[in-house]
Design a protein around this motif. Sequence first.
Motif, PDB file in Angstrom:
ATOM      1  N   CYS A 131       0.738  -0.978  -0.119  1.00 48.79           N
ATOM      2  CA  CYS A 131       0.190   0.463  -0.082  1.00 48.79           C
ATOM      3  C   CYS A 131       0.352   1.271  -0.132  1.00 48.79           C
ATOM      4  CB  CYS A 131      -0.961   0.102   0.967  1.00 48.79           C
ATOM      5  SG  CYS A 131      -1.905  -1.420   1.829  1.00 48.79           S
ATOM      6  N   ARG A 132      -0.077   1.958  -0.062  1.00 47.74           N
ATOM      7  CA  ARG A 132       1.213   3.867  -0.344  1.00 47.74           C
ATOM      8  C   ARG A 132       0.377   4.969   0.342  1.00 47.74           C
ATOM      9  NH1 ARG A 132       5.111   5.282  -2.672  1.00 47.74           N
ATOM     10  NH2 ARG A 132       5.572   3.546  -4.436  1.00 47.74           N
ATOM     11  N   SER A 133       0.626   6.208   1.137  1.00 52.38           N
ATOM     12  CA  SER A 133       0.140   6.699   1.482  1.00 52.38           C
ATOM     13  C   SER A 133       0.870   7.708   1.723  1.00 52.38           C
ATOM     14  CB  SER A 133       0.146   6.795   3.253  1.00 52.38           C
ATOM     15  OG  SER A 133       1.548   6.478   3.411  1.00 52.38           O
ATOM     16  N   ARG A 134      -0.533   9.237   1.177  1.00 48.15           N
ATOM     17  CA  ARG A 134       0.289  10.637   0.668  1.00 48.15           C
ATOM     18  C   ARG A 134      -0.622  11.470   1.902  1.00 48.15           C
ATOM     19  NH1 ARG A 134      -2.692  12.661  -2.620  1.00 48.15           N
ATOM     20  NH2 ARG A 134      -3.921  11.667  -4.301  1.00 48.15           N
ATOM     21  N   LEU A 135       0.148  12.631   1.578  1.00 47.45           N
ATOM     22  CA  LEU A 135      -1.020  14.077   1.737  1.00 47.45           C
ATOM     23  C   LEU A 135      -1.676  14.432   0.822  1.00 47.45           C
ATOM     24  CD1 LEU A 135       0.282  13.014   4.648  1.00 47.45           C
ATOM     25  CD2 LEU A 135       0.361  15.734   5.081  1.00 47.45           C
ATOM     26  N   ASP A 136      -2.519  14.571   0.704  1.00 45.66           N
ATOM     27  CA  ASP A 136      -3.214  15.473  -0.817  1.00 45.66           C
ATOM     28  C   ASP A 136      -2.897  16.956  -0.385  1.00 45.66           C
ATOM     29  OD1 ASP A 136      -5.310  16.060   1.260  1.00 45.66           O
ATOM     30  OD2 ASP A 136      -6.770  15.127  -0.036  1.00 45.66           O
ATOM     31  N   ASP A 137      -3.811  17.720  -1.188  1.00 44.23           N
ATOM     32  CA  ASP A 137      -3.311  19.172  -1.482  1.00 44.23           C
ATOM     33  C   ASP A 137      -4.155  19.812  -0.083  1.00 44.23           C
ATOM     34  OD1 ASP A 137      -2.364  19.037  -3.635  1.00 44.23           O
ATOM     35  OD2 ASP A 137      -2.897  19.620  -5.010  1.00 44.23           O
ATOM     36  N   SER A 138      -5.029  19.799   0.484  1.00 37.59           N
ATOM     37  CA  SER A 138      -6.009  19.641   1.481  1.00 37.59           C
ATOM     38  C   SER A 138      -4.959  19.311   2.894  1.00 37.59           C
ATOM     39  CB  SER A 138      -6.739  19.299   1.236  1.00 37.59           C
ATOM     40  OG  SER A 138      -7.424  17.962   1.994  1.00 37.59           O
ATOM     41  N   GLY A 139      -3.917  18.086   3.218  1.00 39.35           N
ATOM     42  CA  GLY A 139      -3.761  18.468   4.100  1.00 39.35           C
ATOM     43  C   GLY A 139      -4.109  16.655   4.909  1.00 39.35           C
ATOM     44  N   THR A 140      -5.201  15.809   3.620  1.00 40.95           N
ATOM     45  CA  THR A 140      -5.640  14.535   4.208  1.00 40.95           C
ATOM     46  C   THR A 140      -5.104  13.945   4.064  1.00 40.95           C
ATOM     47  OG1 THR A 140      -7.797  15.504   3.875  1.00 40.95           O
ATOM     48  CG2 THR A 140      -7.788  13.541   3.908  1.00 40.95           C
ATOM     49  N   VAL A 141      -4.202  12.272   4.733  1.00 41.00           N
ATOM     50  CA  VAL A 141      -3.818  10.762   4.783  1.00 41.00           C
ATOM     51  C   VAL A 141      -4.623  10.186   3.606  1.00 41.00           C
ATOM     52  CG1 VAL A 141      -3.378   9.260   4.985  1.00 41.00           C
ATOM     53  CG2 VAL A 141      -2.869  11.614   6.549  1.00 41.00           C
ATOM     54  N   CYS A 142      -4.255   9.967   2.836  1.00 42.16           N
ATOM     55  CA  CYS A 142      -5.412   9.311   1.765  1.00 42.16           C
ATOM     56  C   CYS A 142      -4.124   7.874   1.458  1.00 42.16           C
ATOM     57  CB  CYS A 142      -5.229   9.698   0.246  1.00 42.16           C
ATOM     58  SG  CYS A 142      -6.232  11.201   0.002  1.00 42.16           S
ATOM     59  N   LEU A 143      -5.309   6.585   1.169  1.00 46.51           N
ATOM     60  CA  LEU A 143      -3.705   5.636   1.029  1.00 46.51           C
ATOM     61  C   LEU A 143      -4.904   4.374   0.031  1.00 46.51           C
ATOM     62  CD1 LEU A 143      -2.168   3.286   3.119  1.00 46.51           C
ATOM     63  CD2 LEU A 143      -4.208   2.486   3.722  1.00 46.51           C
ATOM     64  N   ALA A 144      -4.248   4.090  -0.912  1.00 50.51           N
ATOM     65  CA  ALA A 144      -3.789   3.633  -2.313  1.00 50.51           C
ATOM     66  C   ALA A 144      -3.663   1.957  -2.428  1.00 50.51           C
ATOM     67  CB  ALA A 144      -3.109   3.744  -2.881  1.00 50.51           C
ATOM     68  N   LEU A 145      -4.145   1.137  -2.158  1.00 49.77           N
ATOM     69  CA  LEU A 145      -4.133  -0.456  -2.065  1.00 49.77           C
ATOM     70  C   LEU A 145      -3.524  -0.918  -3.095  1.00 49.77           C
ATOM     71  CD1 LEU A 145      -7.660  -0.763  -0.434  1.00 49.77           C
ATOM     72  CD2 LEU A 145      -5.577  -0.353   1.285  1.00 49.77           C
ATOM     73  N   PRO A 146      -2.797  -1.668  -2.916  1.00 51.60           N
ATOM     74  CA  PRO A 146      -2.847  -2.782  -4.138  1.00 51.60           C
ATOM     75  C   PRO A 146      -3.304  -3.032  -5.643  1.00 51.60           C
ATOM     76  CG  PRO A 146      -2.100  -3.838  -1.935  1.00 51.60           C
ATOM     77  CD  PRO A 146      -2.933  -3.002  -1.502  1.00 51.60           C
ATOM     78  N   ASP A 147      -4.462  -2.578  -5.130  1.00 47.60           N
ATOM     79  CA  ASP A 147      -5.817  -2.952  -6.823  1.00 47.60           C
ATOM     80  C   ASP A 147      -5.862  -1.837  -7.589  1.00 47.60           C
ATOM     81  OD1 ASP A 147      -7.124  -1.932  -4.805  1.00 47.60           O
ATOM     82  OD2 ASP A 147      -8.995  -2.976  -5.066  1.00 47.60           O
ATOM     83  N   GLY A 148      -4.519  -0.159  -6.931  1.00 46.35           N
ATOM     84  CA  GLY A 148      -5.232   0.879  -6.741  1.00 46.35           C
ATOM     85  C   GLY A 148      -5.822   1.695  -6.577  1.00 46.35           C
ATOM     86  N   THR A 149      -7.295   1.656  -5.768  1.00 41.52           N
ATOM     87  CA  THR A 149      -8.272   1.693  -4.497  1.00 41.52           C
ATOM     88  C   THR A 149      -7.085   2.679  -3.807  1.00 41.52           C
ATOM     89  OG1 THR A 149      -9.894  -0.025  -4.873  1.00 41.52           O
ATOM     90  CG2 THR A 149      -9.931   1.481  -3.086  1.00 41.52           C
ATOM     91  N   THR A 150      -7.726   3.807  -4.633  1.00 42.95           N
ATOM     92  CA  THR A 150      -7.377   5.355  -2.724  1.00 42.95           C
ATOM     93  C   THR A 150      -8.489   5.646  -3.229  1.00 42.95           C
ATOM     94  OG1 THR A 150      -5.129   5.091  -4.813  1.00 42.95           O
ATOM     95  CG2 THR A 150      -6.008   6.793  -2.949  1.00 42.95           C
ATOM     96  N   LEU A 151      -7.909   5.895  -1.024  1.00 41.02           N
ATOM     97  CA  LEU A 151      -9.362   6.070  -0.416  1.00 41.02           C
ATOM     98  C   LEU A 151      -8.991   7.186   0.493  1.00 41.02           C
ATOM     99  CD1 LEU A 151     -11.908   3.019   0.463  1.00 41.02           C
ATOM    100  CD2 LEU A 151     -12.848   5.679  -1.495  1.00 41.02           C
ATOM    101  N   PRO A 152      -9.823   8.539   1.449  1.00 39.63           N
ATOM    102  CA  PRO A 152      -8.908   8.987   2.169  1.00 39.63           C
ATOM    103  C   PRO A 152      -9.279   8.016   2.954  1.00 39.63           C
ATOM    104  CG  PRO A 152     -10.849   9.675   1.517  1.00 39.63           C
ATOM    105  CD  PRO A 152     -10.742   9.315   0.447  1.00 39.63           C
ATOM    106  N   VAL A 153      -7.775   8.444   4.688  1.00 42.58           N
ATOM    107  CA  VAL A 153      -8.470   7.974   5.661  1.00 42.58           C
ATOM    108  C   VAL A 153      -9.493   8.963   6.425  1.00 42.58           C
ATOM    109  CG1 VAL A 153      -7.222   7.548   8.257  1.00 42.58           C
ATOM    110  CG2 VAL A 153      -6.023   7.291   5.232  1.00 42.58           C
ATOM    111  N   GLY A 154     -10.677   7.976   7.182  1.00 41.41           N
ATOM    112  CA  GLY A 154     -11.762   8.066   7.326  1.00 41.41           C
ATOM    113  C   GLY A 154     -12.783   7.207   7.015  1.00 41.41           C
ATOM    114  N   ASP A 155     -12.729   7.428   5.518  1.00 42.65           N
ATOM    115  CA  ASP A 155     -14.420   6.626   4.965  1.00 42.65           C
ATOM    116  C   ASP A 155     -14.201   5.262   5.600  1.00 42.65           C
ATOM    117  OD1 ASP A 155     -15.513   4.976   2.916  1.00 42.65           O
ATOM    118  OD2 ASP A 155     -14.476   6.621   1.109  1.00 42.65           O
ATOM    119  N   PRO A 156     -15.425   5.046   5.947  1.00 45.85           N
ATOM    120  CA  PRO A 156     -15.478   3.409   6.417  1.00 45.85           C
ATOM    121  C   PRO A 156     -15.007   2.404   5.737  1.00 45.85           C
ATOM    122  CG  PRO A 156     -17.567   4.772   6.153  1.00 45.85           C
ATOM    123  CD  PRO A 156     -16.367   5.673   5.897  1.00 45.85           C
ATOM    124  N   GLU A 157     -14.850   3.187   3.807  1.00 47.74           N
ATOM    125  CA  GLU A 157     -14.981   1.562   3.319  1.00 47.74           C
ATOM    126  C   GLU A 157     -13.149   1.073   3.721  1.00 47.74           C
ATOM    127  OE1 GLU A 157     -14.944   0.194  -1.264  1.00 47.74           O
ATOM    128  OE2 GLU A 157     -15.507   2.574  -0.709  1.00 47.74           O
TER     129      GLU A 157
END
Length: 287
Positions: free
Chosen positions: A60-86
């Motif tokens: 998995c890969r994590s990064r901060l977006d332009d708003s400072g929100t941490v986003c996580l990309a899963l191995p299949d490419g799905t990328t969601l912000p931390v805090g999204d229950p999915e």
Amino acid sequence: MGTVTALYRYPVKSTLGEALTSVAVTEAGLSGDRVIAVLDETGAVGSAKHPRKWGELLRCRSRLDDSGTVCLALPDGTTLPVGDPELDLLLTKLLGRPVRLSSVVPEHGRLERAVPTYAGGVPDVLRDAASVDETGESITTGRVAGGTFFDFGRVHLVTTTSLARMREAYPAGDFDPRRFRPNLVVGTDTGTDADSGPGFPEDAWIGTRLRVGEALFRVVVPTPRCVIPTLGHDELPADPGIMRAVARHHRVPVLDLGRLSCLGVYLDVLEARRVEVGDAITVHKAD
């Protein structure tokens, strides 16, 4: 005596991180570094130091977006912000047991480490106290640094000279700095220290102050290496020979833990400023 050649941070602990050209340094380390971790129901903090249990995080890969929100990309490419229950549900599926992302360090959170077979991979006293867990792995259990998701130091530095020295020692290995998950990669002139031998200049920096651009750090301790550098990172394949080579060529004293296999140093922040790629590095004796 050197310059910053690369900067990295890892917003979600034990995931692949992001390369930066500039970053603010706070008293807690690089802004946005290790601010989130994956936790399971047993109280364990997700760490690829226990690959059988948490190794999928390194895909998995994590990064901060332009708003400072941490986003996580899963191995299949799905990328969601931390805090999204999915995202918790997808990580639960990926890891095969209930987990959740958290920015809150659990009061009694455990940090599990697989015990390496090579010498110097863990202090002898911890090796003797290791136990076998449900995965069949021999592990030791400790805690993260107080109030953080860091294992120990707030900032981790490696030098290009040390990496080059290890390439000479083990030419078949790819000593890409990303294997060692540094925050700062420092380009240094090749030199020899009377105690550390050729190729490991940061050994001589322990106890000194390090000026990096406008920021100031204290060099605290050599960085003991676990199994993570041997694992696959992005396009870098797994290579168990990486740490066997470090164990053969660079075991140094660490606090009262004996001689451990080390590469790089941990830093504490003395003056929080911005650090950029290309910043000059200077070493100053402690006051």
